[in-house]
Motif scaffolding. Structure first.
Motif, PDB file in Angstrom:
ATOM      1  N   ALA A 120      36.500 -40.520 -35.376  1.00  0.00           N
ATOM      2  CA  ALA A 120      36.113 -40.586 -33.963  1.00  0.00           C
ATOM      3  C   ALA A 120      34.613 -40.787 -33.878  1.00  0.00           C
ATOM      4  O   ALA A 120      33.856 -40.435 -34.808  1.00  0.00           O
ATOM      5  CB  ALA A 120      36.521 -39.323 -33.224  1.00  0.00           C
ATOM      6  N   LEU A 121      34.211 -41.372 -32.769  1.00  0.00           N
ATOM      7  CA  LEU A 121      32.798 -41.675 -32.532  1.00  0.00           C
ATOM      8  C   LEU A 121      32.333 -40.935 -31.282  1.00  0.00           C
ATOM      9  O   LEU A 121      33.028 -40.911 -30.264  1.00  0.00           O
ATOM     10  CB  LEU A 121      32.622 -43.188 -32.339  1.00  0.00           C
ATOM     11  N   ILE A 132      28.905 -51.070 -26.737  1.00  0.00           N
ATOM     12  CA  ILE A 132      29.072 -50.632 -28.119  1.00  0.00           C
ATOM     13  C   ILE A 132      30.167 -51.468 -28.785  1.00  0.00           C
ATOM     14  O   ILE A 132      31.244 -51.688 -28.200  1.00  0.00           O
ATOM     15  CB  ILE A 132      29.431 -49.127 -28.183  1.00  0.00           C
ATOM     16  N   TYR A 133      29.864 -51.903 -29.990  1.00  0.00           N
ATOM     17  CA  TYR A 133      30.821 -52.630 -30.815  1.00  0.00           C
ATOM     18  C   TYR A 133      31.014 -51.864 -32.116  1.00  0.00           C
ATOM     19  O   TYR A 133      30.049 -51.361 -32.706  1.00  0.00           O
ATOM     20  CB  TYR A 133      30.321 -54.037 -31.152  1.00  0.00           C
ATOM     21  N   VAL A 134      32.261 -51.788 -32.569  1.00  0.00           N
ATOM     22  CA  VAL A 134      32.556 -51.331 -33.926  1.00  0.00           C
ATOM     23  C   VAL A 134      32.908 -52.574 -34.721  1.00  0.00           C
ATOM     24  O   VAL A 134      33.958 -53.219 -34.479  1.00  0.00           O
ATOM     25  CB  VAL A 134      33.701 -50.313 -33.948  1.00  0.00           C
ATOM     26  N   TYR A 158      33.186 -40.506 -25.984  1.00  0.00           N
ATOM     27  CA  TYR A 158      34.004 -40.208 -27.174  1.00  0.00           C
ATOM     28  C   TYR A 158      35.080 -41.281 -27.312  1.00  0.00           C
ATOM     29  O   TYR A 158      35.705 -41.687 -26.318  1.00  0.00           O
ATOM     30  CB  TYR A 158      34.637 -38.824 -26.997  1.00  0.00           C
ATOM     31  N   TRP A 159      35.261 -41.769 -28.589  1.00  0.00           N
ATOM     32  CA  TRP A 159      36.322 -42.739 -28.873  1.00  0.00           C
ATOM     33  C   TRP A 159      36.979 -42.382 -30.204  1.00  0.00           C
ATOM     34  O   TRP A 159      36.315 -41.990 -31.164  1.00  0.00           O
ATOM     35  CB  TRP A 159      35.767 -44.167 -29.001  1.00  0.00           C
ATOM     36  N   ARG A 160      38.279 -42.566 -30.259  1.00  0.00           N
ATOM     37  CA  ARG A 160      39.007 -42.508 -31.533  1.00  0.00           C
ATOM     38  C   ARG A 160      39.053 -43.932 -32.090  1.00  0.00           C
ATOM     39  O   ARG A 160      39.423 -44.877 -31.385  1.00  0.00           O
ATOM     40  CB  ARG A 160      40.407 -41.964 -31.321  1.00  0.00           C
ATOM     41  N   LEU A 161      38.665 -44.092 -33.336  1.00  0.00           N
ATOM     42  CA  LEU A 161      38.552 -45.413 -33.960  1.00  0.00           C
ATOM     43  C   LEU A 161      39.855 -45.782 -34.664  1.00  0.00           C
ATOM     44  O   LEU A 161      40.308 -45.086 -35.598  1.00  0.00           O
ATOM     45  CB  LEU A 161      37.392 -45.439 -34.954  1.00  0.00           C
ATOM     46  N   GLU A 194      35.752 -36.496 -38.236  1.00  0.00           N
ATOM     47  CA  GLU A 194      37.155 -36.216 -37.955  1.00  0.00           C
ATOM     48  C   GLU A 194      37.357 -36.053 -36.451  1.00  0.00           C
ATOM     49  O   GLU A 194      36.536 -35.448 -35.770  1.00  0.00           O
ATOM     50  CB  GLU A 194      37.587 -34.966 -38.716  1.00  0.00           C
ATOM     51  N   ALA A 195      38.440 -36.598 -35.925  1.00  0.00           N
ATOM     52  CA  ALA A 195      38.638 -36.724 -34.476  1.00  0.00           C
ATOM     53  C   ALA A 195      38.602 -35.379 -33.758  1.00  0.00           C
ATOM     54  O   ALA A 195      37.971 -35.240 -32.702  1.00  0.00           O
ATOM     55  CB  ALA A 195      39.962 -37.451 -34.194  1.00  0.00           C
TER      56      ALA A 195
END
Length: 654
Positions: A120-121, A132-134, A158-161, A194-195
């Motif tokens: 997670a980010l 934002i780009y992953v 917050y984002w889950r990747l 970790e998420a």
């Protein structure tokens, strides 16, 4: 990467730079609540989010670089990347630069694919707007990346990747930031891990950065509205008004924390100026509130405060973009200095006054001063670790100041209650004294009435019974032969009737108001009808069946005496053949009495000027004494007497 974001926390408020003991018992819960909040605040300041799970999924940040970009939103080609440390304020590196800066964060994931855990980010802040780009996957973009810019400076995200976004080796996080010089533009802290752990960190940030300020706005608005209403009810309590005005500007100031757009302002700089103006006015009203609450009158200092505030507001209004950073900094630090100095001077004043409410407010200000000093040292990295306390302390201080102000209100209300009780007691004493005075006055009136009645009796004995005795003595002396028994008996009966009339007249000082006009006239009618019959006088009596409004006892007595005097004069002097007595009420508040005869009459003006008629003077005096008037008109063959009384307001008799 450490999850302590010192600079982003520093920008949280400045992204752009009477029984008194009983009264105290009623409000100690509010002050106690504020103290409990402070205790919780101190313990929470050093608390860290707990790690709820251990996971083999984590990320290692390899490097963080930044480079200027174009306004087209594309990543720069072959830029001059510079290594940076997050959180970052690019003004330190590129002074005066406004526009786009790209951040590239290279990292490597260390996850066991068999475990099913996800990365997670978390971003703490972006000042002001961004995307934002992953790797090459866009995961988020602000609503507006041109003026007016969106405001993400205090918004944790917050984002889950998804594994589909990630590479096996090195991954890159691309963050485009659009900022304005003078607004501390840059990038806040970024965390990968970790998420579940990252989610807990996000929730903690959301509580401190968003929820606490929302609670603060609600509490401040409610308390400000309450004391504004109290001020409207009592304009003399100016401290209530200044407190309400202070909370208004405080709400406007901290609304900047929650705002996600500069609306209603056209651009970011205008919103920053308005926020600084709200701070200037808040501090000015705060100082005025404490001075009015502490009963401090310092006209020169007050004038200086408002003069400086006016200059700062004008400077904010006309400041050009090139000088915005300096003007904003000056508009923040100068009012803050006033604020701190006032927090220190008020306790000294409270020591001199020794008033409970002053000391309580002084304690609150000293604690708030200590908290603000702690946050200031934390912002300068002199104190490391922990968290800023201002989000919680501002709520606690507002509750504490409201509690102290409420204590002042409770004490004032108790003083008012005591004053009302003393006033009621004074009114009761005055009422008792007035009743005693009225009773004495009434007794004097009755005594005077009795004296007047005795004087009237003496006149009646002289003019009535005395005259009768003289005539009878003359009759006996001049008789040719001795009078018979029947003649003597008739003379004695006449003397008896005159004496009875005199006795009745003298005993009527305690007369009660008869229930009807008929009951009032009956004794007089019975007495005089015999005299009228002996002298061949025809009498007409005209009275209403009921009183519309009854006269009082003195008025009733005056009318009785007036009728007696008038009818006796008719019997003695008028040689009339017909007499008319009429009583009527033109309206409920007026009573008229008319006595008319067809006798020889008399010269009214001559009698009044000569003053030879005691009876005429007596009738006028009696009627005037009870608030009435008497009109007498007489010519040969017609004499009329009209008495008019103004009746007291009373419930009509039934």
């Amino acid at each position: 990467m450490s999850h302590q974001t010192h600079l982003s926390q520093a920008r949280r408020f400045f992204p752009h730079a009477g029984d008194k003991r009983s009264a105290f018992a009623r409000l100690d819960w509010l002050i106690g609540l504020a103290i409990l909040l402070w205790i919780a605040m101190l313990s929470a300041a050093h608390a860290q989010p707990s790690e709820t799970s251990t996971s083999s999924c984590n990320a290692t940040v390899l490097s963080v670089h930044a480079a200027q970009g174009g306004d087209d939103g594309k990543r720069p080609l072959n830029p001059q990347w510079q290594a940076v440390t997050l959180p970052d304020n690019w003004v330190d590196r590129w002074p005066g630069y406004s526009g786009t800066v790209w951040y590239r964060i290279d990292w490597k994931a260390n996850c066991d694919t068999a475990s099913g855990d996800m990365l997670a980010l978390l971003t703490h802040s972006i000042v002001m707007a961004g995307e934002i780009y992953v790797n090459d996957h866009l995961i988020w973009r602000d609503d507006s990346l041109t003026e007016p810019l969106s405001r993400s400076w205090n918004m944790p995200r917050y984002w889950r990747l998804s594994p589909s976004m990630l590479k096996d080796g090195v991954n890159s996080l691309w963050v485009r930031v659009v900022g304005v010089a003078g607004q501390t533009p840059g990038m806040g802290q970024v965390q990968l891990g970790e998420a579940q752990s990252i989610r807990e960190l996000h929730d903690d940030l959301w509580w401190r950065n968003r929820t606490l300020f929302f609670i603060n706005i609600v509490i401040s608005s409610v308390l400000g509205s309450l004391f504004f209403c109290l001020w409207l009810c009592n304009r003399k309590q100016s401290d209530y008004g200044w407190y309400a005005l202070m909370t208004l500007f405080w709400v406007l100031f901290i609304s900047n924390v929650l705002s996600t757009s500069p609306w209603p302002f056209p651009d970011t700089a205008s919103a920053a100026k308005a926020n600084a103006a709200a701070l200037v006015l808040y501090v000015a009203c705060f100082c005025m509130f404490t001075w009015r609450f502490g009963e401090q009158h310092m006209p020169y200092l007050e004038n200086g405060l408002w003069f400086v505030s006016f200059i700062l507001l004008i400077a904010l209004l006309v400041a050009p973009a090139t000088a915005l950073k300096e003007v904003l900094a000056f508009s923040i630090w100068l009012p803050t200095t006033f604020f701190f100095l006032n927090c220190l001077q008020f306790p000294i004043h409270a020591l001199r006054t020794r008033k409970l409410e002053h000391r309580l407010l002084a304690i609150a200000l000293l604690i708030f001063f200590g908290v603000a000093l702690y946050d200031f040292l934390h912002m300068l990295h002199i104190i490391t670790g922990g968290k800023p306390l201002t989000p919680i302390s501002s709520i606690a201080s507002m509750l504490c100041m409201s509690g102290v102000l409420g204590l002042r209100h409770a004490i004032n209300m108790q003083r008012i209650e005591r004053f009302n009780e003393e006033l009621e007691q004074g009114i009761d004493r005055a009422r008792t004294a007035l009743s005693a005075t009225i009773a004495r006055e009434h007794e004097l009136v009755l005594t005077n009435t009795r004296l007047q009645e005795r004087l009237q009796i003496s006149h009646d004995l002289h003019d009535g019974l005395g005259g009768t005795l003289v005539r009878m003595m003359a009759m006996v002396e001049q008789a040719d032969k001795p009078l018979q028994n029947q003649q003597f008996l008739s003379l004695l009966k006449l003397i008896r009737d005159d004496l009875r009339q005199t006795i009745d007249t003298g005993s009527s000082s305690g007369i009660k108001v008869p229930a009807t006009p008929g009951e009032w006239i009956a004794p007089l009618r019975h007495r005089f009808m015999q005299l009228f019959d002996d002298r061949d006088i025809e009498a007409t009596w005209s009275l209403p069946a009921q009183w519309q409004t009854p006269p009082n006892a003195l008025q009733c007595l005056a009318l009785t005496r007036l009728v007696e005097e008038a009818l006796i004069n008719i019997v003695k002097h008028s040689r009339a053949h017909h007499v008319q007595l009429r009583l009527w009420q033109p309206d409920a508040n007026e009573l008229k009495l008319l006595i008319e005869d067809d006798g020889v009459g008399f010269d009214v003006d001559a009698v009044r000027q000569a003053g030879i008629s005691i009876g005429m003077r007596s009738m006028h005096a009696r009627i005037a004494a009870v608030g009435g008037t008497l009109d007498v008109q007489s010519i040969p063959g017609h004499t009329i007497l009209i008495a008019t009384l103004q009746l007291p307001a009373a419930t009509p008799m039934t």
